[in-house]
Design a protein around this motif. Structure first.
Motif, mmCIF file in Angstrom:
data_model
loop_
_atom_site.group_PDB
_atom_site.id
_atom_site.type_symbol
_atom_site.label_atom_id
_atom_site.label_comp_id
_atom_site.label_asym_id
_atom_site.label_seq_id
_atom_site.Cartn_x
_atom_site.Cartn_y
_atom_site.Cartn_z
ATOM 1 N N GLY A 70 22.070 -66.938 30.815
ATOM 2 C CA GLY A 70 22.202 -68.371 31.041
ATOM 3 C C GLY A 70 23.289 -69.014 30.196
ATOM 4 O O GLY A 70 23.384 -70.238 30.128
ATOM 5 N N ARG A 71 24.124 -68.221 29.571
ATOM 6 C CA ARG A 71 25.200 -68.747 28.730
ATOM 7 C C ARG A 71 26.539 -68.230 29.237
ATOM 8 O O ARG A 71 26.607 -67.211 29.907
ATOM 9 C CB ARG A 71 24.982 -68.338 27.283
ATOM 10 N N VAL A 72 27.584 -68.962 28.877
ATOM 11 C CA VAL A 72 28.927 -68.612 29.325
ATOM 12 C C VAL A 72 29.802 -68.356 28.108
ATOM 13 O O VAL A 72 29.780 -69.118 27.142
ATOM 14 C CB VAL A 72 29.531 -69.750 30.187
ATOM 15 N N TYR A 73 30.570 -67.281 28.175
ATOM 16 C CA TYR A 73 31.463 -66.905 27.087
ATOM 17 C C TYR A 73 32.850 -66.588 27.643
ATOM 18 O O TYR A 73 33.013 -66.299 28.828
ATOM 19 C CB TYR A 73 30.929 -65.661 26.356
ATOM 20 N N TYR A 74 33.825 -66.613 26.756
ATOM 21 C CA TYR A 74 35.191 -66.213 27.074
ATOM 22 C C TYR A 74 35.652 -65.274 25.963
ATOM 23 O O TYR A 74 35.218 -65.393 24.828
ATOM 24 C CB TYR A 74 36.125 -67.428 27.131
ATOM 25 N N THR A 75 36.565 -64.352 26.288
ATOM 26 C CA THR A 75 37.058 -63.457 25.248
ATOM 27 C C THR A 75 38.253 -64.102 24.543
ATOM 28 O O THR A 75 39.095 -64.737 25.171
ATOM 29 C CB THR A 75 37.493 -62.091 25.823
ATOM 30 N N ARG A 76 38.285 -63.944 23.252
ATOM 31 C CA ARG A 76 39.366 -64.522 22.450
ATOM 32 C C ARG A 76 40.722 -63.945 22.875
ATOM 33 O O ARG A 76 41.710 -64.655 22.931
ATOM 34 C CB ARG A 76 39.137 -64.283 20.955
#
Length: 87
Positions: A70-76
């Motif tokens: 339920g969470r959203v992430y992006y790669t650095r």
């Protein structure tokens, strides 16, 4: 009757807390190819844009989000690559 409502509410709160802890541990463990993950808030702050703009970029494919729990992430790495292309 209120005793049962309170009891079930406490159980629900405990389960929610444990699920949140588990999702956080998953986020720490799951790093695609060892890449650092950033939350939506961190990414928006990094670019200096609103969450709405970040959402639009995700929908249009400018950035590719990683979703789980339920969470959203992006790669650095991806974020830094996009910044290099923009400059």
């Amino acid at each position: 009757m209120d005793y049962f409502k309170e009891f079930f509410k406490k159980i629900e709160d405990l389960i929610d807390d444990k699920l949140n802890q588990f999702e956080c541990k998953l986020a720490e463990m799951y790093k695609p190819e060892g890449k650092e993950l950033m939350t939506r808030d961190e990414t928006a702050e990094y670019f200096g844009v609103s969450l709405g703009t970040l959402n639009n970029w995700s929908k249009s494919g400018v950035l590719v989000p990683i979703s789980f729990g339920g969470r959203v992430y992006y790669t650095r790495d991806e974020i830094q690559a996009k910044l290099r292309l923009a400059s």
